[in-house]
Design a protein around this motif. Structure first.
Motif, PDB file in Angstrom:
ATOM      1  N   PRO A  10      52.354  26.306  61.222  1.00 26.30           N
ATOM      2  CA  PRO A  10      51.241  26.671  60.328  1.00 26.30           C
ATOM      3  C   PRO A  10      51.646  26.571  58.861  1.00 26.30           C
ATOM      4  O   PRO A  10      52.816  26.667  58.514  1.00 26.30           O
ATOM      5  CB  PRO A  10      50.942  28.126  60.723  1.00 26.30           C
ATOM      6  CG  PRO A  10      51.552  28.304  62.076  1.00 26.30           C
ATOM      7  CD  PRO A  10      52.740  27.404  62.113  1.00 26.30           C
ATOM      8  N   ALA A  11      50.621  26.405  58.011  1.00 28.41           N
ATOM      9  CA  ALA A  11      50.865  26.330  56.574  1.00 28.41           C
ATOM     10  C   ALA A  11      51.446  27.644  56.078  1.00 28.41           C
ATOM     11  O   ALA A  11      51.018  28.728  56.475  1.00 28.41           O
ATOM     12  CB  ALA A  11      49.569  26.029  55.844  1.00 28.41           C
ATOM     13  N   ALA A  12      52.458  27.547  55.233  1.00 29.30           N
ATOM     14  CA  ALA A  12      53.082  28.743  54.659  1.00 29.30           C
ATOM     15  C   ALA A  12      52.613  28.922  53.227  1.00 29.30           C
ATOM     16  O   ALA A  12      52.406  27.932  52.514  1.00 29.30           O
ATOM     17  CB  ALA A  12      54.606  28.608  54.701  1.00 29.30           C
ATOM     18  N   PRO A  13      52.431  30.137  52.791  1.00 24.41           N
ATOM     19  CA  PRO A  13      51.990  30.357  51.405  1.00 24.41           C
ATOM     20  C   PRO A  13      53.011  29.815  50.409  1.00 24.41           C
ATOM     21  O   PRO A  13      54.211  29.842  50.654  1.00 24.41           O
ATOM     22  CB  PRO A  13      51.881  31.885  51.305  1.00 24.41           C
ATOM     23  CG  PRO A  13      51.824  32.372  52.703  1.00 24.41           C
ATOM     24  CD  PRO A  13      52.597  31.394  53.522  1.00 24.41           C
ATOM     25  N   THR A  14      52.490  29.324  49.303  1.00 23.49           N
ATOM     26  CA  THR A  14      53.359  28.863  48.235  1.00 23.49           C
ATOM     27  C   THR A  14      54.074  30.034  47.581  1.00 23.49           C
ATOM     28  O   THR A  14      53.485  31.073  47.342  1.00 23.49           O
ATOM     29  CB  THR A  14      52.528  28.120  47.173  1.00 23.49           C
ATOM     30  OG1 THR A  14      51.989  26.949  47.757  1.00 23.49           O
ATOM     31  CG2 THR A  14      53.372  27.736  45.969  1.00 23.49           C
ATOM     32  N   LEU A  15      55.336  29.831  47.284  1.00 22.79           N
ATOM     33  CA  LEU A  15      56.066  30.778  46.463  1.00 22.79           C
ATOM     34  C   LEU A  15      55.978  30.303  45.021  1.00 22.79           C
ATOM     35  O   LEU A  15      56.262  29.139  44.727  1.00 22.79           O
ATOM     36  CB  LEU A  15      57.526  30.877  46.911  1.00 22.79           C
ATOM     37  CG  LEU A  15      57.785  31.521  48.275  1.00 22.79           C
ATOM     38  CD1 LEU A  15      59.269  31.466  48.593  1.00 22.79           C
ATOM     39  CD2 LEU A  15      57.296  32.966  48.291  1.00 22.79           C
ATOM     40  N   ARG A  16      55.599  31.177  44.136  1.00 25.78           N
ATOM     41  CA  ARG A  16      55.481  30.838  42.719  1.00 25.78           C
ATOM     42  C   ARG A  16      55.675  32.100  41.902  1.00 25.78           C
ATOM     43  O   ARG A  16      55.545  33.210  42.406  1.00 25.78           O
ATOM     44  CB  ARG A  16      54.127  30.191  42.428  1.00 25.78           C
ATOM     45  CG  ARG A  16      52.944  31.039  42.797  1.00 25.78           C
ATOM     46  CD  ARG A  16      51.634  30.288  42.632  1.00 25.78           C
ATOM     47  NE  ARG A  16      50.793  30.481  43.803  1.00 25.78           N
ATOM     48  CZ  ARG A  16      49.806  29.687  44.151  1.00 25.78           C
ATOM     49  NH1 ARG A  16      49.501  28.652  43.419  1.00 25.78           N
ATOM     50  NH2 ARG A  16      49.107  29.897  45.241  1.00 25.78           N
ATOM     51  N   THR A  17      55.962  31.898  40.639  1.00 25.82           N
ATOM     52  CA  THR A  17      56.078  33.072  39.772  1.00 25.82           C
ATOM     53  C   THR A  17      54.688  33.664  39.537  1.00 25.82           C
ATOM     54  O   THR A  17      53.667  32.988  39.693  1.00 25.82           O
ATOM     55  CB  THR A  17      56.697  32.713  38.421  1.00 25.82           C
ATOM     56  OG1 THR A  17      55.808  31.809  37.735  1.00 25.82           O
ATOM     57  CG2 THR A  17      58.071  32.076  38.580  1.00 25.82           C
ATOM     58  N   ALA A  18      54.676  34.913  39.134  1.00 24.21           N
ATOM     59  CA  ALA A  18      53.402  35.556  38.803  1.00 24.21           C
ATOM     60  C   ALA A  18      52.719  34.813  37.660  1.00 24.21           C
ATOM     61  O   ALA A  18      51.486  34.694  37.637  1.00 24.21           O
ATOM     62  CB  ALA A  18      53.633  37.019  38.435  1.00 24.21           C
ATOM     63  N   ALA A  19      53.512  34.317  36.704  1.00 18.52           N
ATOM     64  CA  ALA A  19      52.940  33.558  35.591  1.00 18.52           C
ATOM     65  C   ALA A  19      52.259  32.293  36.089  1.00 18.52           C
ATOM     66  O   ALA A  19      51.165  31.936  35.642  1.00 18.52           O
ATOM     67  CB  ALA A  19      54.027  33.212  34.579  1.00 18.52           C
ATOM     68  N   ARG A  20      52.918  31.584  37.043  1.00 19.07           N
ATOM     69  CA  ARG A  20      52.313  30.379  37.606  1.00 19.07           C
ATOM     70  C   ARG A  20      51.045  30.729  38.381  1.00 19.07           C
ATOM     71  O   ARG A  20      50.038  30.011  38.307  1.00 19.07           O
ATOM     72  CB  ARG A  20      53.323  29.684  38.513  1.00 19.07           C
ATOM     73  CG  ARG A  20      52.761  28.505  39.300  1.00 19.07           C
ATOM     74  CD  ARG A  20      52.393  27.343  38.422  1.00 19.07           C
ATOM     75  NE  ARG A  20      53.586  26.786  37.779  1.00 19.07           N
ATOM     76  CZ  ARG A  20      53.551  25.758  36.922  1.00 19.07           C
ATOM     77  NH1 ARG A  20      52.389  25.209  36.599  1.00 19.07           N
ATOM     78  NH2 ARG A  20      54.661  25.312  36.374  1.00 19.07           N
ATOM     79  N   ALA A  21      51.063  31.831  39.103  1.00 20.57           N
ATOM     80  CA  ALA A  21      49.865  32.245  39.832  1.00 20.57           C
ATOM     81  C   ALA A  21      48.722  32.519  38.872  1.00 20.57           C
ATOM     82  O   ALA A  21      47.557  32.172  39.143  1.00 20.57           O
ATOM     83  CB  ALA A  21      50.173  33.485  40.669  1.00 20.57           C
ATOM     84  N   LEU A  22      49.027  33.137  37.741  1.00 19.78           N
ATOM     85  CA  LEU A  22      47.995  33.418  36.738  1.00 19.78           C
ATOM     86  C   LEU A  22      47.368  32.118  36.237  1.00 19.78           C
ATOM     87  O   LEU A  22      46.137  31.982  36.198  1.00 19.78           O
ATOM     88  CB  LEU A  22      48.610  34.206  35.579  1.00 19.78           C
ATOM     89  CG  LEU A  22      47.677  34.716  34.474  1.00 19.78           C
ATOM     90  CD1 LEU A  22      48.288  35.941  33.809  1.00 19.78           C
ATOM     91  CD2 LEU A  22      47.395  33.664  33.414  1.00 19.78           C
ATOM     92  N   VAL A  23      48.213  31.159  35.878  1.00 16.98           N
ATOM     93  CA  VAL A  23      47.695  29.898  35.340  1.00 16.98           C
ATOM     94  C   VAL A  23      46.955  29.117  36.417  1.00 16.98           C
ATOM     95  O   VAL A  23      45.900  28.521  36.153  1.00 16.98           O
ATOM     96  CB  VAL A  23      48.833  29.077  34.718  1.00 16.98           C
ATOM     97  CG1 VAL A  23      48.353  27.674  34.344  1.00 16.98           C
ATOM     98  CG2 VAL A  23      49.385  29.788  33.481  1.00 16.98           C
ATOM     99  N   ASP A  24      47.466  29.122  37.642  1.00 14.67           N
ATOM    100  CA  ASP A  24      46.756  28.442  38.730  1.00 14.67           C
ATOM    101  C   ASP A  24      45.378  29.050  38.952  1.00 14.67           C
ATOM    102  O   ASP A  24      44.411  28.337  39.261  1.00 14.67           O
ATOM    103  CB  ASP A  24      47.567  28.526  40.018  1.00 14.67           C
ATOM    104  CG  ASP A  24      48.778  27.608  40.018  1.00 14.67           C
ATOM    105  OD1 ASP A  24      48.900  26.779  39.093  1.00 14.67           O
ATOM    106  OD2 ASP A  24      49.607  27.715  40.945  1.00 14.67           O
ATOM    107  N   GLN A  25      45.269  30.369  38.771  1.00 16.30           N
ATOM    108  CA  GLN A  25      43.964  31.018  38.916  1.00 16.30           C
ATOM    109  C   GLN A  25      43.024  30.613  37.787  1.00 16.30           C
ATOM    110  O   GLN A  25      41.813  30.450  37.998  1.00 16.30           O
ATOM    111  CB  GLN A  25      44.127  32.535  38.955  1.00 16.30           C
ATOM    112  CG  GLN A  25      42.879  33.289  39.401  1.00 16.30           C
ATOM    113  CD  GLN A  25      42.512  32.988  40.844  1.00 16.30           C
ATOM    114  OE1 GLN A  25      43.326  33.117  41.746  1.00 16.30           O
ATOM    115  NE2 GLN A  25      41.274  32.567  41.077  1.00 16.30           N
ATOM    116  N   LEU A  26      43.551  30.417  36.584  1.00 14.76           N
ATOM    117  CA  LEU A  26      42.727  29.900  35.494  1.00 14.76           C
ATOM    118  C   LEU A  26      42.206  28.513  35.833  1.00 14.76           C
ATOM    119  O   LEU A  26      41.019  28.197  35.642  1.00 14.76           O
ATOM    120  CB  LEU A  26      43.532  29.844  34.192  1.00 14.76           C
ATOM    121  CG  LEU A  26      44.026  31.159  33.587  1.00 14.76           C
ATOM    122  CD1 LEU A  26      44.754  30.895  32.275  1.00 14.76           C
ATOM    123  CD2 LEU A  26      42.884  32.138  33.371  1.00 14.76           C
TER     124      LEU A  26
END
Length: 567
Positions: A10-26
């Protein structure tokens, strides 16, 4: 961007920094522009923005950056994004948050914060952002848990556009941004807007059937092109006279035979009298605040004598000042669409008054009033309305010079006037930079007073840096003119703290790398303005005016003499 990595099984969640998660959400929410003054407190976010595809505009002062984000939100109806550092960066940005709050503009401000382990020690530039911004934002929060970044950012988007739109502030502890998180992004925000119910529309139709002198007042934010067309169709079908509230002039075509004028500062006294005399006043979208209500004299408080229909997206606003005869909790766009389908009445006995109201508006605004001195700002505005394309965007801050814009310029399309209803100075240049960044193909003009311009004139450098060919018309009367006017009314002849010594604004433009020209006579303005546009550079037209010409048709001497005579 990929939200997960493919592994065996199964697909595994991406590991990323909180900062990257913030920008990806933008990015997931369609953000294309962000405005910032960089700070070491949020360096991981800046790094995440590097390859995000978001255009980042670096500014020279956080207040200007926040105003750019607010202008973006005002023009698009989607949250403008601003990122600033902690402490002084945040307090500088507070000016833009206050504008967004009073103007009902969706906006999100991200603020760097001290490390979580340093809090409550008065660490370097530490602030309590919930306490500082809570009273002037729709929501102010701090993200302590990196696993909740996408949740908080998603909530910020939903909060900024819900009901009465406004600003959100999110503080970002420096150490939190570096931590690694897993998990999917939240879905993009889809604004939920209330619409009028059938019963509301039936009651409104009944009130219109009983009316003899109705008036429609348009205001508020998050209007769309479809809503602009729908409200025009409604006004035509019912032949209603239409006024726009303070700095909402683009909501209705001023050359339309139903347009009656602008309820702003220095409003046409005839228009004010007509609204006061109406037996049915429909306020759609706006709050009818201090300026539009002519210092709360337009309607009786709390119960207007006229039948008041108040349509507003924020339920907390309805009944806050005026208790309406009919309250409709609905957004402007949804309401306009419903009104456009409302059946036409058998008769509109007010039609002659609608024609008279438009004729009065044309008489008030067609020709410039005489002014002392060699520069007539009314004639300058009339020239601009004749030579600028219909989609040109005018931006301005606060000052008496704006009275000439409201009276003589004609905004022919939606979102072509970007100006603060909060009356904040220093807004015109940052707003023009934001608009030219957003719409590089359109003509963007910033109008400013001399004191107004120098509050954020440093961001003319931002226009130069990005090659944004805005044209700034600086109206220089060597005075804080609005304050001088009130000073002469209250303390005639006792001038204190309002005189200014100004630089050569045309030279200022050239030093920054732009185009500059000085105008000292009305007849020289057309050639100078044409040269500024033709230069293809950020430009300043330095318009020298006498302080005596304080408002359209009024002089300082006349104000002083009335005050001395006890008038």
């Amino acid at each position: 961007m990929l939200y997960h990595d493919r592994l065996d099984g199964p697909a595994a969640p991406t590991l990323r920094t909180a900062a990257r998660a913030l920008v990806d959400q933008l990015v997931a929410n369609g953000v294309a522009h962000a405005f910032t003054v960089p700070g070491e407190s949020f360096l991981p976010v800046l790094d995440a923005l590097h390859e995000s595809g978001i255009q980042v505009t670096v500014c020279r002062q956080e207040g200007a950056a926040a105003m750019m984000a607010e202008a973006h939100g005002k023009a698009t109806g989607r949250p403008g994004i601003c990122l600033v550092t902690r402490g002084p960066g945040a307090t500088n940005a507070a000016a833009g948050i206050h504008i967004a709050q009073q103007d009902s503009t969706p906006m999100i401000l991200f603020v760097g914060q001290v490390e979580r382990g340093f809090r409550d020690r008065e660490a370097w530039q530490e602030m309590d952002y919930r306490a500082a911004f809570g009273p002037i934002a729709k929501w102010a929060a701090e993200i302590d848990d990196p696993a909740r970044v996408t949740e908080y950012v998603s909530r910020a988007f939903h909060t900024a556009v819900a009901g009465r739109p406004g600003p959100v502030v999110l503080a970002l502890p420096k150490d939190m941004l570096k931590e690694t998180v897993a998990g999917p992004l939240a879905p993009p925000c889809v604004p939920v807007e209330a619409g009028p119910c059938a019963e509301d529309l039936e009651r409104l139709a009944a009130l219109l059937a009983e009316a003899r002198s109705p008036f429609l007042i348009l205001g508020g934010s998050r209007w769309s092109a479809a809503a602009y067309a729908d409200i025009r169709a409604f006004a035509e079908r019912f032949d209603l006279p239409v006024a726009t509230s303070y700095r909402r002039l683009p909501l209705f075509d001023p050359l339309h035979p139903n347009y009656a004028g602008d309820l702003g500062l220095g409003a046409n006294p005839g228009l004010v009298a007509r609204v006061r005399a109406s037996d049915l006043t429909i306020v759609l979208g706006g709050r009818l605040g201090e300026v539009a209500s002519q210092s709360y004299t337009l309607l009786d408080i709390p119960s207007p004598r006229t039948r008041l229909v108040h349509v507003h997206p924020g339920p907390e606003e309805i009944g806050r000042v005026y208790v309406p005869h009919l309250a409709i909790n609905a957004a402007p766009a949804r309401t306009a669409a419903a009104l456009a389908r409302l059946s036409a009445p058998d008769a509109t006995p007010w039609s002659a008054e609608t024609r008279a109201a438009h004729a009065a508006y044309r008489a008030w605004s067609d020709a410039a009033t005489p002014q002392p001195g060699p520069v007539n700002l009314g004639a300058v505005m009339i020239h601009l309305r004749e030579v600028l394309p219909a989609d040109a965007i005018l931006c301005n801050g606060a000052g008496n010079y704006a009275a000439w814009i409201h009276r003589f310029y004609r905004f022919r399309d939606l979102a072509t006037h970007i100006a603060p209803t909060s009356g904040s100075m220093g807004y015109g240049v940052p707003a023009a930079v934001a608009m030219k960044r957003l719409y590089p193909e359109r003509t963007v003009v910033a109008l400013a007073g001399d004191g107004d311009f120098l509050m954020n004139g440093q961001d003319f450098a931002t226009a130069v840096q990005y090659g944004l060919a805005i044209v700034c018309v600086v109206c220089d009367n060597a005075s804080y003119g609005t304050i001088r006017m009130h000073q002469e009314r209250d303390f005639p002849g006792r001038v204190c703290a309002t005189d200014l010594t100004n630089p050569d604004f045309a030279g200022y433009a050239r030093v920054f790398g732009g185009f500059g020209v000085t105008v000292e006579r009305t007849e020289d303005f057309p050639e100078a303005f044409a040269a500024a546009r033709a230069s293809g550079q950020p430009a300043i037209v330095h318009l020298k005016m006498p302080v005596e010409a304080i408002t359209p048709g009024t002089t300082l001497s006349a104000i002083r003499e009335r005050a001395l005579a006890g008038g």
